[in-house]
Design a protein around this motif. Structure first.
Motif, PDB file in Angstrom:
ATOM      1  N   ARG A  80      19.820 148.460 -36.192  1.00 23.45           N
ATOM      2  CA  ARG A  80      19.806 148.584 -37.226  1.00 23.45           C
ATOM      3  C   ARG A  80      21.123 149.508 -37.604  1.00 23.45           C
ATOM      4  N   HIS A  81      21.931 149.996 -38.048  1.00 24.47           N
ATOM      5  CA  HIS A  81      22.590 151.058 -39.027  1.00 24.47           C
ATOM      6  C   HIS A  81      23.005 151.031 -40.310  1.00 24.47           C
ATOM      7  N   ILE A  82      23.448 152.577 -40.055  1.00 21.68           N
ATOM      8  CA  ILE A  82      24.444 152.535 -41.814  1.00 21.68           C
ATOM      9  C   ILE A  82      25.786 153.408 -41.399  1.00 21.68           C
ATOM     10  N   LEU A  83      26.786 152.686 -42.482  1.00 25.37           N
ATOM     11  CA  LEU A  83      28.311 153.236 -41.961  1.00 25.37           C
ATOM     12  C   LEU A  83      28.621 153.738 -43.415  1.00 25.37           C
ATOM     13  N   LEU A  84      29.185 155.278 -42.984  1.00 29.43           N
ATOM     14  CA  LEU A  84      29.715 155.068 -44.247  1.00 29.43           C
ATOM     15  C   LEU A  84      31.124 155.655 -43.997  1.00 29.43           C
ATOM     16  N   LYS A  85      31.841 155.633 -44.550  1.00 30.37           N
ATOM     17  CA  LYS A  85      33.427 155.152 -44.596  1.00 30.37           C
ATOM     18  C   LYS A  85      34.268 156.156 -45.199  1.00 30.37           C
ATOM     19  N   PRO A  86      35.005 157.251 -44.167  1.00 29.58           N
ATOM     20  CA  PRO A  86      35.233 158.430 -45.017  1.00 29.58           C
ATOM     21  C   PRO A  86      37.102 158.155 -46.126  1.00 29.58           C
ATOM     22  N   SER A  87      36.907 158.139 -47.242  1.00 32.39           N
ATOM     23  CA  SER A  87      38.326 158.152 -47.907  1.00 32.39           C
ATOM     24  C   SER A  87      38.567 159.871 -48.726  1.00 32.39           C
ATOM     25  N   PHE A 103      29.779 153.202 -30.986  1.00 32.54           N
ATOM     26  CA  PHE A 103      28.564 152.472 -31.326  1.00 32.54           C
ATOM     27  C   PHE A 103      27.849 151.920 -29.916  1.00 32.54           C
ATOM     28  N   GLU A 104      28.680 151.035 -28.754  1.00 32.81           N
ATOM     29  CA  GLU A 104      27.686 150.915 -27.741  1.00 32.81           C
ATOM     30  C   GLU A 104      27.087 152.042 -26.796  1.00 32.81           C
ATOM     31  N   SER A 105      27.722 152.769 -26.899  1.00 34.98           N
ATOM     32  CA  SER A 105      27.403 154.507 -26.125  1.00 34.98           C
ATOM     33  C   SER A 105      26.319 154.375 -26.667  1.00 34.98           C
ATOM     34  N   ALA A 106      26.532 154.750 -28.170  1.00 38.20           N
ATOM     35  CA  ALA A 106      24.840 155.541 -28.589  1.00 38.20           C
ATOM     36  C   ALA A 106      24.419 154.652 -28.831  1.00 38.20           C
ATOM     37  N   PRO A 131      14.027 152.428 -26.719  1.00 33.74           N
ATOM     38  CA  PRO A 131      13.566 150.995 -28.368  1.00 33.74           C
ATOM     39  C   PRO A 131      12.350 152.443 -29.748  1.00 33.74           C
ATOM     40  N   GLY A 132      13.216 152.489 -30.531  1.00 34.29           N
ATOM     41  CA  GLY A 132      12.001 152.546 -31.932  1.00 34.29           C
ATOM     42  C   GLY A 132      13.587 154.055 -31.967  1.00 34.29           C
ATOM     43  N   GLU A 133      14.207 154.895 -30.692  1.00 31.67           N
ATOM     44  CA  GLU A 133      14.301 156.030 -31.534  1.00 31.67           C
ATOM     45  C   GLU A 133      16.354 155.744 -32.462  1.00 31.67           C
ATOM     46  N   TYR A 134      15.845 156.986 -33.536  1.00 29.81           N
ATOM     47  CA  TYR A 134      17.323 157.219 -33.858  1.00 29.81           C
ATOM     48  C   TYR A 134      18.914 157.774 -33.382  1.00 29.81           C
ATOM     49  N   SER A 135      19.896 157.650 -33.736  1.00 32.46           N
ATOM     50  CA  SER A 135      21.261 158.445 -32.871  1.00 32.46           C
ATOM     51  C   SER A 135      21.184 159.598 -33.942  1.00 32.46           C
ATOM     52  N   GLN A 136      22.137 160.668 -33.539  1.00 35.19           N
ATOM     53  CA  GLN A 136      22.718 161.578 -34.145  1.00 35.19           C
ATOM     54  C   GLN A 136      23.798 160.993 -34.959  1.00 35.19           C
ATOM     55  N   LEU A 185      18.078 152.025 -32.358  1.00 34.62           N
ATOM     56  CA  LEU A 185      17.462 150.355 -31.177  1.00 34.62           C
ATOM     57  C   LEU A 185      16.531 150.396 -31.672  1.00 34.62           C
ATOM     58  N   LEU A 186      16.175 148.700 -32.013  1.00 35.47           N
ATOM     59  CA  LEU A 186      14.797 148.305 -32.374  1.00 35.47           C
ATOM     60  C   LEU A 186      14.070 147.413 -31.070  1.00 35.47           C
ATOM     61  N   GLU A 187      14.782 146.810 -30.314  1.00 36.30           N
ATOM     62  CA  GLU A 187      14.518 146.170 -29.039  1.00 36.30           C
ATOM     63  C   GLU A 187      14.986 146.197 -28.005  1.00 36.30           C
ATOM     64  N   ARG A 188      15.346 145.734 -26.454  1.00 38.10           N
ATOM     65  CA  ARG A 188      15.977 145.183 -26.153  1.00 38.10           C
ATOM     66  C   ARG A 188      15.165 143.951 -25.412  1.00 38.10           C
ATOM     67  N   ARG A 189      16.432 142.622 -24.340  1.00 34.58           N
ATOM     68  CA  ARG A 189      15.775 141.654 -24.356  1.00 34.58           C
ATOM     69  C   ARG A 189      16.651 141.312 -22.659  1.00 34.58           C
ATOM     70  N   THR A 190      15.972 140.692 -22.054  1.00 33.91           N
ATOM     71  CA  THR A 190      16.785 140.192 -21.172  1.00 33.91           C
ATOM     72  C   THR A 190      16.953 138.448 -22.193  1.00 33.91           C
ATOM     73  N   THR A 191      17.786 137.871 -21.835  1.00 32.95           N
ATOM     74  CA  THR A 191      17.597 136.557 -21.783  1.00 32.95           C
ATOM     75  C   THR A 191      18.150 135.529 -20.973  1.00 32.95           C
ATOM     76  N   ASP A 192      18.172 134.577 -20.624  1.00 35.85           N
ATOM     77  CA  ASP A 192      18.800 132.970 -20.390  1.00 35.85           C
ATOM     78  C   ASP A 192      19.848 132.895 -20.860  1.00 35.85           C
ATOM     79  N   THR A 193      20.674 132.606 -20.875  1.00 33.89           N
ATOM     80  CA  THR A 193      22.003 131.956 -21.426  1.00 33.89           C
ATOM     81  C   THR A 193      22.042 131.112 -21.773  1.00 33.89           C
ATOM     82  N   THR A 194      23.059 130.878 -23.409  1.00 36.64           N
ATOM     83  CA  THR A 194      22.021 129.843 -24.567  1.00 36.64           C
ATOM     84  C   THR A 194      23.608 128.902 -24.862  1.00 36.64           C
ATOM     85  N   GLN A 195      23.486 128.158 -25.627  1.00 33.28           N
ATOM     86  CA  GLN A 195      24.481 127.424 -26.142  1.00 33.28           C
ATOM     87  C   GLN A 195      25.454 128.297 -27.261  1.00 33.28           C
TER      88      GLN A 195
END
Length: 427
Positions: A288-295, A353-356, A362-367, A380-390
């Motif tokens: 989950r995230h919070i985004l602020l767009k400069p203006s 965003f991917e790099s952050a 899990p549970g940590e916040y970025s700067q 980052l709330l959780e990670r999981r490895t899942t089988d390929t789905t539809q």
């Protein structure tokens, strides 16, 4: 002779001598007029020097300077047109965005930004000029995405057809490393077509006789990857331009296919290599995230400080992340859900965003960090490895179709832009 006459004779002699010793030398000149812009001789010279240095380092052969100059000039004309379009669109890359990109580039190489600067300077480049070249590449990429994406439509029927194909193949699909040469047909009259056909047959004969494909592509091809030696890299058959896919479907390593006629000209394809691909599991992230767009009202510094202050309150227990996201986030899709982005393959996010996310447990916040969308904090709330789905198959099918159409439409867009442009070579 009077003293006055002697004085003026001496001065005239000095002027003449000075003229003979030091005639003024031009510092630069305009090589091409491109609409409201120009391509300078220094740009061509600099680009040639960089390509030659890169070729020496990689051991790649290059064609004659004249042939290389034609390819470089053509590339710079296209870049000039795109940069002019970006300027009309008001597209600007701030220093903060640029620094974030450079930091990501350094991180991908497992070095610091200071190490990257030292590496650039060790290679004989000016770091300030290197920064501006990166800024230029970001702008070129953004204007291309904006202009090309609006031309692309992917229908549900296309996705369903490809999903069935993926399932039928059991996610075991071939990939091809493709080399491409295009002999362009400038006018679609019989004489021009036959001339291009003859040139394509000649190029094919040289290749079949053992000529280096990359060198031949640089000197002869009018394709979008000519300066890269015609190298399109590794591509899944479903992500290729349609023409490529039809030609290489049953190709083997080393096959040279063509020439094949299309509206653009005659194509020659080389299957440089092949490999199998099997995808069984996907690592997904829930964040989950919070985004602020400069203006004009919210400055870059203010956005960064506001996020830092909010996160201090969250960590101390004085504020709730989800409530802050609902109240302040500029991402409407996730704000109403408390900033929740759900489960996703991290590769769908922009690089920053991917790099952050990659650096969080899990549970940590970025700067607070900057991406092309604005300033973020992410948890980052959780990670999981899942089988390929539809759904995974559908998403993958969409991306494959989109990339294929993007390559096709990007070429068409550039051709249309060139056709409408005023371009004059300055002798």
């Amino acid at each position: 002779m009077t003293l006055r006459n002697l004085f003026f004779s001496a001065m005239a002699g000095l002027v003449m001598a000075g003229s003979a010793v030091a005639e003024p030398q031009p510092l630069d000149r305009i090589a091409v007029l491109v609409n409201d812009g120009v391509v300078l001789e220094s740009e061509i010279t600099s680009r040639m020097a960089n390509i030659k240095a890169s070729a020496i380092k990689s051991g790649q052969a290059l064609p004659s300077d004249a042939a290389l100059r034609v390819q470089i000039t053509d590339r710079l004309i296209n870049e000039s047109l795109q940069l002019q379009m970006a300027e009309r669109m008001g597209m600007v890359i701030s220093d903060i965005q640029l620094d974030q990109t450079l930091e990501n580039m350094a991180r991908e190489q497992n070095i610091t930004l200071a190490d990257l600067k030292a590496k650039v300077e060790a290679d004989g480049e000016n770091y300030a000029q290197y920064r501006e070249s990166v800024r230029r590449e970001i702008i070129l990429g953004q204007v291309q995405r904006v202009q090309v994406q609006r031309r692309i439509q992917v229908s549900p029927q296309e996705i369903e057809t490809l999903v069935k194909m993926i399932e039928d193949q059991g996610l075991k699909e071939a990939e091809f490393k493709i080399g491409h040469i295009l002999i362009e047909v400038t006018n679609n009259d019989a004489k021009s077509v036959e001339k291009a056909r003859g040139q394509a047959e000649k190029v094919l004969g040289l290749l079949e006789g053992g000529a280096d494909f990359a060198k031949t592509a640089i000197s002869a091809s009018a394709g979008p990857k000519a300066l890269e030696g015609g190298d399109w890299g590794w591509m899944n058959i479903n992500a290729m331009p349609t023409l490529f896919a039809e030609l290489v479907r049953s190709g083997k390593k080393g096959d040279i296919i063509g020439p094949v006629k299309s509206a653009a000209g005659f194509h020659i394809i080389k299957v440089e290599d092949t490999r199998g691909q099997q995808t069984q599991e996907v690592q997904e992230l829930h964040s989950r995230h919070i985004l602020l767009k400069p203006s004009p009202i919210l400055s870059e510094d203010m956005a960064q400080k506001m996020l830092a202050d909010w996160m201090a309150q969250v960590r101390s227990g004085d504020a709730d992340f989800a409530e802050l996201a609902k109240e302040h986030s500029d991402d409407p899709g996730s704000a109403i859900k408390g900033g929740d982005l759900g489960w996703a393959d991290p590769s769908i996010y922009v690089p920053a965003f991917e790099s952050a996310l990659a650096n969080l447990k899990p549970g940590e916040y970025s700067q607070p960090f900057r991406s092309t969308h604005g300033w973020h904090v992410v948890q980052l709330l959780e990670r999981r490895t899942t089988d390929t789905t539809q759904q995974m198959n559908s998403d993958r099918a969409y991306q494959l179709i989109f990339r294929r159409k993007f390559n096709e439409q990007a070429t068409a867009w550039q051709q249309e832009m060139r056709a409408k442009a005023y371009i004059e070579m300055v002798e």
